[in-house]
Every structure is written in C-alpha cells, then in structure tokens.
Scaffold this motif. Structure first.
Motif, short mmCIF file in Angstrom:
data_model
loop_
_atom_site.label_atom_id
_atom_site.label_comp_id
_atom_site.label_asym_id
_atom_site.label_seq_id
_atom_site.Cartn_x
_atom_site.Cartn_y
_atom_site.Cartn_z
N ASN A 387 112.20 13.33 77.87
CA ASN A 387 113.63 13.24 78.23
C ASN A 387 114.34 12.10 77.51
O ASN A 387 114.88 11.18 78.13
N GLY A 388 114.37 12.14 76.18
CA GLY A 388 115.15 11.17 75.43
C GLY A 388 116.62 11.28 75.79
O GLY A 388 117.21 12.36 75.72
N ASN A 389 117.24 10.19 76.19
CA ASN A 389 118.59 10.19 76.77
C ASN A 389 119.45 9.10 76.11
O ASN A 389 119.61 8.02 76.66
N PRO A 390 119.99 9.38 74.90
CA PRO A 390 120.87 8.41 74.26
C PRO A 390 122.17 8.25 75.04
O PRO A 390 122.64 9.20 75.66
N VAL A 391 122.73 7.06 75.01
CA VAL A 391 123.97 6.77 75.72
C VAL A 391 124.95 6.13 74.75
O VAL A 391 124.68 5.06 74.21
N MET A 392 126.06 6.80 74.52
CA MET A 392 127.09 6.27 73.63
C MET A 392 127.91 5.24 74.38
O MET A 392 128.62 5.56 75.33
N LEU A 393 127.82 4.01 73.94
CA LEU A 393 128.54 2.91 74.58
C LEU A 393 129.93 2.76 73.96
O LEU A 393 130.19 3.23 72.86
N SER A 394 130.81 2.09 74.68
CA SER A 394 132.19 1.97 74.23
C SER A 394 132.41 0.86 73.22
O SER A 394 133.45 0.79 72.60
N GLY A 395 131.41 -0.02 73.04
CA GLY A 395 131.57 -1.11 72.09
C GLY A 395 130.55 -2.21 72.31
O GLY A 395 129.68 -2.10 73.19
N PRO A 396 130.62 -3.29 71.54
CA PRO A 396 129.65 -4.38 71.67
C PRO A 396 129.61 -4.99 73.06
O PRO A 396 128.54 -5.39 73.53
N ASP A 397 130.75 -5.08 73.74
CA ASP A 397 130.76 -5.66 75.09
C ASP A 397 129.94 -4.81 76.06
O ASP A 397 129.24 -5.34 76.94
N ALA A 398 130.03 -3.49 75.92
CA ALA A 398 129.26 -2.62 76.79
C ALA A 398 127.76 -2.78 76.53
O ALA A 398 126.95 -2.74 77.47
N PHE A 399 127.39 -2.99 75.27
CA PHE A 399 125.98 -3.22 74.96
C PHE A 399 125.52 -4.55 75.55
O PHE A 399 124.43 -4.64 76.12
N SER A 400 126.33 -5.58 75.42
CA SER A 400 125.97 -6.87 75.99
C SER A 400 125.80 -6.78 77.51
O SER A 400 124.89 -7.38 78.09
N GLN A 401 126.68 -5.99 78.14
CA GLN A 401 126.58 -5.81 79.58
C GLN A 401 125.29 -5.09 79.94
O GLN A 401 124.60 -5.44 80.92
N LEU A 402 124.90 -4.08 79.16
CA LEU A 402 123.66 -3.38 79.41
C LEU A 402 122.47 -4.31 79.27
O LEU A 402 121.55 -4.30 80.11
N GLN A 403 122.47 -5.14 78.24
CA GLN A 403 121.37 -6.07 78.04
C GLN A 403 121.28 -7.12 79.15
O GLN A 403 120.20 -7.60 79.48
N SER A 404 122.43 -7.48 79.71
CA SER A 404 122.44 -8.54 80.73
C SER A 404 121.97 -8.07 82.10
O SER A 404 121.66 -8.88 82.97
N CYS A 405 121.93 -6.75 82.32
CA CYS A 405 121.46 -6.22 83.61
C CYS A 405 119.97 -6.45 83.74
O CYS A 405 119.20 -6.18 82.83
N LYS A 406 119.55 -6.94 84.86
CA LYS A 406 118.13 -7.17 85.10
C LYS A 406 117.73 -6.56 86.44
O LYS A 406 118.54 -6.49 87.37
N PRO A 407 116.46 -6.13 86.55
CA PRO A 407 116.01 -5.58 87.83
C PRO A 407 116.10 -6.61 88.95
O PRO A 407 116.03 -7.82 88.68
#
Length: 407
Positions: A387-407
């Motif tokens: 189940n490869g599930n790519p996600v198109m992000l809206s920009g660099p800020d959205a990627f930074s937000q994804l990276q900053s999320c932690k369990p």
C-alpha cells in the motif's frame, strides 16, 4: 521485527491478497508548482531518473505487514527513494484475533492542513463489514490507531430510505482514492459492487465527511448536482479494457486519482476479470496474477475515456503528482511470484513506481521503490511493505510540519 515467512504469508493473505472485494488532495497549486521545470514533457526520462531537485518532497506512507500492522511515515525527493525512520507511524493495529481494525487505510492531506485517514472495516467488525471509516488529525505520526469511539463509521443509505440510492449492504469495495478538493469541497473515488464511483465528501468545506452514503442508481450529469454523501457511477462493472479482460469485462476495486498539468484528471483502478470473480474458483496465485492496474482520463470527472491497462499482476494502486507536476502511479508488483508460480514470494512483492512521461500518458519503465535503511529491504524473512501511499503536500511548510509530528 523479523518474522517467519509462513507467518508473514498468512498475514499477507488475510490483509493484502484477499481484499479484492473490498491525500493529499489533487490541488492545482501542487500540479502547477515549478512548471518551468516540469518533467512530464521529457520522453527520455525513466521513473527513477532525477530530472530536477524538488522544492520540497512528497510525503510517503506505507503499510508494514505482520502480527502488528503499521502505517509508517516517510518522504521522497525523487519518487522512488523513501526516507523513513522506520519507527514513527501513523497507525498501528493487531491483525490476528482482532475484529476492529483498518482495512486498506489511505492518508490524505486536506486543504485545511489536516490529515484524513480513510479505511474499511473487516468482515467480523461489530460495527458492520466493509463499512467506511473516517478520522482526522493534525499530526499523522501519532502512534497507535485512535480508539474506535473516536472514528466515524459510515454506512450506506437504503433504497427504502432514499429512492435515488441503490440497495447495498456495504460501502467499501476496495481501497479508496485520496481525498481531493474541487472548488472548496472534498471528493474521492470509491468502488462498490465492482463499479467505480465519484463520492462527494463535503459541501464548501475542506474538512469532514458524510453521515451516510448513497450509491446513486442513475449517474448525475453535473458534479455540482451531488449531495454530500452521494456517489455517482463513473466506470461500471463489466467495462472492457484495452487489454483483453474476458468477454464480461472487469470488476473494479482499489482507486487512485491525479491531475495532469493540462487539467486532465487521471483515474487509476485495480481491475479483475469478472468471469473469474463470478466463478469463485480463482484464489491465491490465480487471483493475484490476474489483477491489473487500469487508467482512464476525463476533463470533468464524470465522462471517462476508454480504459487501458498500465500494469499487470499488480494491486493496491495509488497516484500522485510531484512538486514539478509529474504524475506517478504506485502499485504492489506480484510479477516475480507469478513468474515463479510461488505464493510465498508474494510476501516479498515490492512496491513499484511508474510515471507519465508526457501529456499523452506514455508510461516509464517500472522501478522498485527503495526504503533507505529498513531491515525488510534485505531480510527475506520479513514481509515487504504494501500500500504505497504518496501524499502531495502544499509546500515546504507542510513538509516541515509533517517532520515535526512525533508519536
């Protein structure tokens, strides 16, 4: 988390191979970003070739299979190499002995910046079999699956309660597409009883889901005619593809959606010969080795071209557009297992990637997705991700937000 191959195959058969019956959005901003370095017009580029540096990566979710399944989080700067910690995950759930779990979960990045998880219920779920599950979160790297009470479970409308709806006892007929936005409202594609439908999720909102679903008996002629929860048929069961699929056509399941730089919508579907499905005698390798990935195109989301097959002996397709505007299709590739006629090899079936090389839809040569530093890449006793599930992000800020999320 090494497991015996026999255990991995047993779980695989339960979760991945036998669910043939059962988000980033496609937003113009992502499609049009960096149009000057668009790779879709270069016919000499293969799926894994680096054409240009992306301004920001795509997110990439994938499902590990075992006694404890997980949807893990990664990202890719080139479409085929996924970087992942291998420990941060969006969902985790048991399979053996569990009835309340997630079938074919899909992560969607919504226009309001949150993530939606959609999935189906399993056959023995007390909430009903093959119902539609919906949950939103701001951080998808949040650890174990949410409690059942926090997840919305959506059931079908009956024909008796709404004469416009066909009678069906379930909602989910396969993996749905990611959720995408049209004029401020959310939509997705979903299959039911072998037909592919366009479903309206919201009206004027980038968040939320319907309370019930109506699979319309008659197709609408305008997308705006759809009520929230209405699903209009777009590719009916029995449609015959460009590659021979039997006189009775195809049964459709999993879906993916993307949009080319010229505005053309591209619908990706798993198809299986209806003659084999009706016979109920096609299981295991027979079933795996007769699945195909089919494509149709549209300008209005309602009228679709003839379908063509872009991959064979393949399953759980997903589609995305990278930050340069280049369209990608991902799927689980059972070619090696089918060539060897060895079901055990299905547990090592890789996720493959292909991309459209031009606006006419010429496809690249398939390339295996590589997950850097992960033990399953080398340990043949581990089940390979599905189940490869790519996600198109809206920009660099959205990627930074994804990276900053932690369990």
């Amino acid at each position: 988390m090494a497991k015996s191959l026999s255990t991995a195959i047993a779980v695989f058969a339960l979760v991945a191979a036998c669910r043939s019956d059962v988000n980033a959005q496609v937003q113009d901003a992502a499609v049009d970003a960096q149009a000057s370095v668009d790779a879709t017009a270069n016919p000499d580029v293969g799926a894994g070739d680096a054409v240009t540096s992306w301004a920001y990566p795509m997110g990439f979710f994938y499902q590990t299979v075992g006694l404890q399944n997980q949807v893990r989080v990664g990202w890719t700067h080139d479409g085929t190499t996924v970087t992942s910690s291998g420990s941060d995950y969006a969902l985790s759930w048991g399979v053996i002995g569990k009835n309340v779990t997630w079938a074919d979960p899909v992560m969607s990045y919504l226009k309001n910046g949150t993530y939606a998880t959609t999935a189906g219920t399993f056959d023995q779920d007390p909430r009903g079999a093959a119902m539609f599950m919906y949950h939103e979160t701001t951080c998808p790297r949040s650890g174990p699956a949410p409690e059942a009470a926090a997840v919305k479970v959506i059931t079908p409308k009956s024909h008796a309660s709404d004469a416009l709806c066909k009678q069906t006892d379930n909602v989910v007929g396969g993996k749905g597409s990611r959720i995408f936005d049209i004029d401020g409202s959310n939509y997705m594609f979903i299959s039911n009883q072998g037909t592919m439908y366009l479903l309206r999720m919201t009206n004027g909102s980038s968040t939320g889901s319907p309370d019930a679903m109506c699979f319309l008996e008659t197709a609408v002629t305008k997308v705006s005619s759809l009520r929230v929860g209405d699903a209009t048929p777009v590719v009916p069961i029995g449609t015959v593809g460009a590659v021979a699929s039997g006189t009775d056509g195809l049964v459709f399941g999993d879906a993916g959606i993307m949009r080319r730089t010229d505005g053309t919508w591209v619908l990706i579907m798993k198809g299986f010969p209806k003659t084999l499905a009706d016979g109920h005698q096609c299981h295991d390798l027979c079933e795996l080795c007769n699945r195909g990935i089919y494509r149709a195109t549209s300008k209005d989301l309602l009228t679709w071209s003839a379908i063509d097959r872009i991959a064979f002996r393949a399953s759980v397709p997903e589609a995305a557009v990278d930050p340069t505007g280049r369209p990608w299709v991902y799927y689980q590739d059972f070619g090696a297992a089918c060539d060897a006629q060895n079901l055990q090899l299905a547990g090592r079936a890789h996720i493959s990637a292909i991309s459209e090389l031009d606006l006419s839809g010429t496809m690249s040569t398939p390339t295996h997705v590589v997950f850097t530093g992960q033990s399953f890449e080398k340990d043949e006793q581990e089940h390979y991700p599905t189940n490869g599930n790519p996600v198109m992000l809206s920009g660099p800020d959205a990627f930074s937000q994804l990276q900053s999320c932690k369990p």
